[in-house]
Design a protein around this motif. Structure first.
Motif, PDB file in Angstrom:
ATOM      1  N   UNK A   1      -5.535 -13.935   4.458  1.00 31.79           N
ATOM      2  CA  UNK A   1      -5.213 -15.363   4.535  1.00 31.79           C
ATOM      3  C   UNK A   1      -6.326 -16.205   3.937  1.00 31.79           C
ATOM      4  N   UNK A   2      -7.555 -15.869   4.289  1.00 36.04           N
ATOM      5  CA  UNK A   2      -8.676 -16.679   3.826  1.00 36.04           C
ATOM      6  C   UNK A   2      -8.897 -16.524   2.320  1.00 36.04           C
ATOM      7  N   UNK A   3      -8.635 -15.330   1.814  1.00 34.35           N
ATOM      8  CA  UNK A   3      -8.786 -15.144   0.377  1.00 34.35           C
ATOM      9  C   UNK A   3      -7.690 -15.885  -0.379  1.00 34.35           C
ATOM     10  N   UNK A   4      -6.479 -15.892   0.200  1.00 31.47           N
ATOM     11  CA  UNK A   4      -5.402 -16.683  -0.426  1.00 31.47           C
ATOM     12  C   UNK A   4      -5.789 -18.150  -0.465  1.00 31.47           C
ATOM     13  N   UNK A   5      -6.285 -18.620   0.658  1.00 31.98           N
ATOM     14  CA  UNK A   5      -6.725 -20.014   0.732  1.00 31.98           C
ATOM     15  C   UNK A   5      -7.777 -20.300  -0.333  1.00 31.98           C
ATOM     16  N   UNK A   6      -8.712 -19.358  -0.453  1.00 32.32           N
ATOM     17  CA  UNK A   6      -9.782 -19.501  -1.433  1.00 32.32           C
ATOM     18  C   UNK A   6      -9.211 -19.680  -2.843  1.00 32.32           C
ATOM     19  N   UNK A   7      -8.222 -18.833  -3.191  1.00 37.29           N
ATOM     20  CA  UNK A   7      -7.645 -18.894  -4.540  1.00 37.29           C
ATOM     21  C   UNK A   7      -6.836 -20.174  -4.713  1.00 37.29           C
ATOM     22  N   UNK A   8      -6.011 -20.509  -3.712  1.00 36.55           N
ATOM     23  CA  UNK A   8      -5.217 -21.748  -3.804  1.00 36.55           C
ATOM     24  C   UNK A   8      -6.122 -22.944  -4.066  1.00 36.55           C
ATOM     25  N   UNK A   9      -7.253 -22.975  -3.387  1.00 37.13           N
ATOM     26  CA  UNK A   9      -8.147 -24.124  -3.519  1.00 37.13           C
ATOM     27  C   UNK A   9      -8.934 -24.066  -4.827  1.00 37.13           C
ATOM     28  N   UNK A  10      -9.529 -22.895  -5.099  1.00 38.04           N
ATOM     29  CA  UNK A  10     -10.412 -22.834  -6.264  1.00 38.04           C
ATOM     30  C   UNK A  10      -9.624 -22.965  -7.569  1.00 38.04           C
ATOM     31  N   UNK A  11      -8.372 -22.494  -7.588  1.00 39.43           N
ATOM     32  CA  UNK A  11      -7.569 -22.588  -8.817  1.00 39.43           C
ATOM     33  C   UNK A  11      -6.737 -23.870  -8.845  1.00 39.43           C
ATOM     34  N   UNK A  12      -6.898 -24.684  -7.814  1.00 35.27           N
ATOM     35  CA  UNK A  12      -6.156 -25.950  -7.726  1.00 35.27           C
ATOM     36  C   UNK A  12      -4.661 -25.744  -7.953  1.00 35.27           C
ATOM     37  N   UNK A  13      -4.082 -24.813  -7.209  1.00 32.42           N
ATOM     38  CA  UNK A  13      -2.678 -24.461  -7.430  1.00 32.42           C
ATOM     39  C   UNK A  13      -1.713 -25.358  -6.677  1.00 32.42           C
ATOM     40  N   UNK A  14      -2.162 -26.029  -5.642  1.00 31.56           N
ATOM     41  CA  UNK A  14      -1.254 -26.812  -4.808  1.00 31.56           C
ATOM     42  C   UNK A  14      -1.578 -28.293  -4.912  1.00 31.56           C
ATOM     43  N   UNK A  15      -0.549 -29.123  -4.747  1.00 30.78           N
ATOM     44  CA  UNK A  15      -0.803 -30.569  -4.762  1.00 30.78           C
ATOM     45  C   UNK A  15      -1.370 -31.066  -3.430  1.00 30.78           C
ATOM     46  N   UNK A  16      -1.377 -30.194  -2.443  1.00 23.33           N
ATOM     47  CA  UNK A  16      -1.897 -30.592  -1.124  1.00 23.33           C
ATOM     48  C   UNK A  16      -2.956 -29.586  -0.695  1.00 23.33           C
ATOM     49  N   UNK A  17      -3.660 -29.874   0.386  1.00 21.69           N
ATOM     50  CA  UNK A  17      -4.669 -28.938   0.872  1.00 21.69           C
ATOM     51  C   UNK A  17      -3.997 -27.864   1.729  1.00 21.69           C
ATOM     52  N   UNK A  18      -4.733 -26.793   1.982  1.00 24.85           N
ATOM     53  CA  UNK A  18      -4.165 -25.706   2.777  1.00 24.85           C
ATOM     54  C   UNK A  18      -5.243 -25.146   3.700  1.00 24.85           C
ATOM     55  N   UNK A  19      -4.867 -24.885   4.941  1.00 28.14           N
ATOM     56  CA  UNK A  19      -5.842 -24.391   5.902  1.00 28.14           C
ATOM     57  C   UNK A  19      -5.362 -23.085   6.527  1.00 28.14           C
ATOM     58  N   UNK A  20      -6.307 -22.345   7.102  1.00 29.86           N
ATOM     59  CA  UNK A  20      -5.978 -21.087   7.777  1.00 29.86           C
ATOM     60  C   UNK A  20      -6.159 -21.280   9.275  1.00 29.86           C
ATOM     61  N   UNK A  21      -5.158 -20.879  10.033  1.00 32.48           N
ATOM     62  CA  UNK A  21      -5.243 -20.959  11.493  1.00 32.48           C
ATOM     63  C   UNK A  21      -5.050 -19.555  12.058  1.00 32.48           C
ATOM     64  N   UNK A  22      -5.907 -19.171  12.985  1.00 33.79           N
ATOM     65  CA  UNK A  22      -5.787 -17.840  13.594  1.00 33.79           C
ATOM     66  C   UNK A  22      -5.041 -17.916  14.913  1.00 33.79           C
TER      67      UNK A  22
END
Lengths: 516, 375
Positions: free
Chosen positions: B101-122
């Motif tokens: 999950x955290x690595x996905x978040x990392x890629x979504x953010x670093x590659x600017x793939x989404x128009x919104x932010x994304x967070x990880x919840x455990x």
């Protein structure tokens, strides 16, 4: 000699890394945040590191680990504060501290209790870091000799500590221990995958968190207790008497306790399956056994604070040994640090020392620095914390209630967790009302699952032959210690009686008499 | 009075410090994010097509990272998403789902793939079924949940009322393989040696691994079945995690152990352990360790991980999420992560993934029945 120069060179380079302004700053942030979360109930270092992880992606891994190391050590420092002052441990590893620490505070020696905890933590942390630096590989070999039978023996030894927590009534302490063991059993059994005592609630499948149990039984219990007895104001807390700091006599009594706690805590910390809480209970037991006045424990003995507080810090340092030398976590916090290593693409394990000496030695150096910073931070804070007792009780306990609920919710993230918390608080209230001691329950919750799982693992390995506990030298030795620890008090009683009778020469024997 | 105020201030500061870095604070939406509504649709974004099973790339011929469409994915016609998204990791921090999950978040953010932010919840516990129950109950289209093989088993052993049928399959992402390992000084040099003794006297071999009914246990069950040993005679010792079992194996407390390949690789590199076999169909990378099949045990098992969508999401939202995942998968950042972690790229989307889930459910049910963990 070569090894020594090599070590010094490594350490020098490590200090070079740790003392760069950015690393020093993050080390400082780490110890401050760590102290804060240690003081707050419920929020522990593992949770904090997991929350901070995403924020550290941009940092150099070394810097991030310096931050995490600071948090870990800091939390162990901070944990004692509320235990001592208001009888509400924020972590399970500081439950034991309440026993004598809170009594000390009631007698106006809260400042001395806080100081002995802080200085003991410093000594223990420095000692543990030193051993980590010097002996990590050798210690790992030692730790690996511990299999399920040995862990069972250690847990059994820790369980005998309950005799020291009994308070006024042994049967009540037994009942409390068994209740704790029962609470510890809630959830899915690891060996069979079957649910136990969950009443069909999926939320209970993962068991009752030890942090929730400790806070429910102590913090919530204390709040309810205060609310229940406030009007009658049974015991007025005495404001600081004498010096805020430790007296010469308190120093003298603390010194050996710090030393024993440091060594014991470190050894337990190195073992991946034991943990800081076990270390504190064992240390308390040890202090009581070593003391000339064991009966006074529980009434405000400074040894009962100095030993366990040193032990929990030393165990934090000890837990870094298997993490750095083997890549095996020995506590919840080091498990989180392991996860962080992986997110950074680092392979923690035996080769880390060789592959990333900058990181390992930077971290070790920063642990030294962190310890010193923590002492500098915490000693002046003693004066501030003691002022906490000046806060009006309704306000103080109201905020403890709020922080406890917040902490547990942030830890568990579920409503059921809060219901369990309140349920345990009510239970604690009624049990205290009837003179049951609380610490044995926590001991049971912590040890129950461990002792049971290790026993069953050992029996699986031996294919059902219980001789495995007595044929392995390490396991046998520890079990003998445990049995001695149980028998010595009785032997002492018998010896005293014998002496007394001999003194009275031909006096009437007093066999049936109650002895306490 | 003054002291009182100072104290209260101190407490407030402590809380602020401790609570500020809550997970929500993590991702910063890309600064250049165009408004979701008026963003031009990237030509390479087939909104619906990705759902069709035929379009789902097979794991083997997963598309090479091509020139990724630049900029974040535009919102759907209905305006999804217009607020922050969440990845629910149904595990405590540190495990495979948390890491994924955290690595996905990392890629979504670093590659600017989404128009919104994304967070990880455990939301950990009980093989992910606690997280699953919450996920299914919440019905929040902005939340996606990581899951995998372990959850399929966990749903069965925990008799979870909520199953994966209550979620919407989005994509299978990665696979990690299991290893059979022995201590470096063990007398067993090959899997055949070990299996020979295992057949002779099953109880004399103690196997260590994760919790009962988990992937490690399932693999031992499959192996026992394949070599004709009664599963009831398997001496399986469960540990709380790969670290604990590693200590027991290196310390020589057990005969052999099972865990994830990546989890124990460092121990092999350091000469503390020896791998006897891997559970993949082909050898892993340059590692010479033979597969189970090459060692004469006809078993393969991938500890796959994937992601599902919230129950009740509409087709457009689902297609959007699949497209987002596809872009994440195609990015070089993600491909690097897959290589670095020695995962297998098992990307499979939409209904094809749904079909895979059904088959996996059948297979795992059969093994768990044989082990005796479910009726």
């Amino acid at each position: 000699m070569d090894a020594l120069t090599q070590l010094l060179a490594n350490l020098g380079a490590g200090f070079g890394t740790a003392l760069t302004p950015i690393n020093l700053m993050f080390g400082l942030i780490g110890v401050v945040v760590g102290t804060a979360i240690g003081v707050l109930p419920g929020i522990g270092p593992a949770l904090t590191i997991s929350l901070l992880l995403p924020l550290t992606f941009g940092l150099d891994p070394t810097t991030a680990f310096i931050l995490f190391g600071g948090i870990y050590y800091g939390a162990m420092y901070g944990g004692s504060t509320t235990s001592i002052l208001v009888n509400t441990p924020g972590e399970s590893a500081s439950v034991v501290t309440t026993l004598d620490g809170f009594r000390m505070a009631k007698q106006g020696r809260g400042g001395a209790a806080l100081a002995t905890a802080a200085i003991g933590s410093f000594i223990a942390g420095t000692f543990a870091t030193f051993m980590l630096m010097l002996l990590a590989p050798a210690l790992v070999e030692f730790a690996l000799k511990f299999g399920p039978p040995e862990y069972f023996a250690i847990m059994f030894l820790a369980l005998t500590a309950v005799t020291g927590l009994a308070g006024e009534s042994a049967p009540k302490a037994m009942f409390a221990t068994l209740l704790g063991l029962g609470i510890g059993m809630v959830g899915i059994d690891l060996q069979t995958g079957q649910a136990r005592f969950t009443f069909g609630r999926p939320e209970l499948l993962s068991g009752i968190d030890i942090v929730t149990a400790a806070i429910g039984l102590f913090a919530i219990g204390e709040v309810l207790w205060m609310a229940g007895t406030f009007k009658r104001a049974l015991e007025e807390t005495i404001k600081t008497t004498g010096s805020l700091w430790m007296t010469r006599e308190e120093w003298k009594r603390s010194l050996p306790s710090w030393a024993r706690g440091s060594v014991l805590g470190f050894i337990i910390g190195v073992l991946p399956g034991a943990g800081a809480t076990v270390a504190t209970f064992l240390s308390y037991n040890l202090e009581r056994r070593m003391s000339k006045n064991p009966e006074k424990f529980g009434t405000g003995m400074i040894e009962g604070v100095a030993g366990p507080e040193a032990a929990n810090n030393a165990s934090a340092g000890g837990a870094m040994v298997p993490l750095l030398a083997l890549g095996i976590p020995g506590s919840g916090t080091t498990a989180m640090m392991l996860a962080a290593f992986q997110l950074y693409g680092l392979r923690p394990g035996p080769l880390l020392f060789a592959q990333r000496p900058d990181l390992v030695w930077g971290l070790i150096a920063s642990l030294y620095i962190g310890n010193a910073l923590l002492l500098l931070l915490n000693l002046p804070l003693v004066g501030v914390w003691v002022k906490m007792l000046d806060v009006p009780k309704p306000l103080l306990f109201g905020s403890i209630l709020a922080f406890s609920v917040l902490g547990v919710y942030s830890n568990e993230g579920s409503l059921i967790g809060l219901l369990v918390l309140l349920g345990l608080g009510l239970l604690a209230f009624f049990m205290r009302r009837h003179g049951f001691p609380m610490a044995p329950i926590v001991l049971g919750v912590v040890l129950g699952p461990l002792i049971e799982q290790e026993f069953r693992r050992a029996m699986l390995i031996s294919i059902g032959n219980p001789a495995i506990f007595f044929t392995r030298p390490l396991s046998l030795t520890i079990l003998i210690f445990a049995i001695l620890s149980l028998l010595i008090p009785f032997a002492e009683i018998l010896w005293k009686r014998y002496r007394a009778r001999k003194g009275q020469a031909a006096a009437v024997p007093t066999f049936g008499d109650e002895v306490d | 009075m003054f002291r009182r105020i100072v104290l209260i201030l101190a407490l407030v500061t402590i809380v602020a410090v401790a609570c500020a870095p809550a997970p929500t604070a993590t991702p910063v939406p890309p600064t250049a994010a165009p408004k979701p509504t008026d963003a031009p649709k990237p030509t390479t974004a087939p909104t619906v097509a990705a759902v069709k099973p035929t379009d789902a790339p097979k794991p083997t011929d997963a598309p090479k990272p091509t020139v990724a469409p630049s900029g974040p994915l535009a919102a759907t016609k209905a305006g999804f998403p217009n607020k922050a998204m969440t990845i629910l990791a149904p595990a405590n921090p540190g495990g495979g789902w948390d890491q994924t999950s955290r690595l996905m978040q990392q890629v979504f953010v670093s590659e600017k793939l989404l128009p919104v932010s994304i967070e990880v919840v455990n939301k950990g516990g009980a093989a992910g079924t606690i997280g699953l129950a919450e996920f299914a109950a919440k019905k929040d289209p902005y939340t996606m949940m990581t899951m995998g093989l372990v959850m399929v088993g966990g749903i069965l052993t925990n008799k979870s009322a909520i199953t994966l049928k209550d979620t919407v399959p989005l994509a299978r992402l990665t696979g990690e393989y299991e290893v059979i390992a022995v201590p470096a000084n063990s007398k067993y040099k090959t899997l055949q040696d070990l299996i020979a003794d295992f057949k002779k006297d099953p109880k004399s071999i103690t196997w260590g691994g994760g919790s009962a009914g988990g992937t490690d246990h399932i693999l031992i069950g499959l192996i026992a079945q394949a070599v004709g040993v009664d599963i009831k005679n398997v001496n399986y010792v469960a540990f709380a995690g790969g670290g604990e079992s590693a200590a027991a194996i290196i310390g020589g407390q057990l005969t052999a152990g099972v865990s994830g390949y990546g989890e124990w690789k460092a121990q092999v590199d350091a000469g503390k352990m020896r791998f006897l076999a891997v559970s993949s169909e082909k050898k892993i990378g340059k590692d010479p360790t033979p597969t189970l099949i090459e060692s004469g045990v006809n078993v393969s098992l991938a500890n796959w991980r994937g992601i599902v969508g919230s129950p009740g999401i509409d087709a457009d939202t689902r297609a959007w999420q699949i497209e987002a995942l596809k872009r994440m998968h195609d990015s070089k950042a993600w491909q690097d992560i897959v290589v670095k972690n020695e995962w297998d790229d098992l990307f499979l989307t939409g209904d094809a993934y749904g079909k895979f889930l059904e088959e996996e459910d059948k297979r795992i049910t059969a093994v768990l029945k044989a082990i005796g963990l479910i009726q």
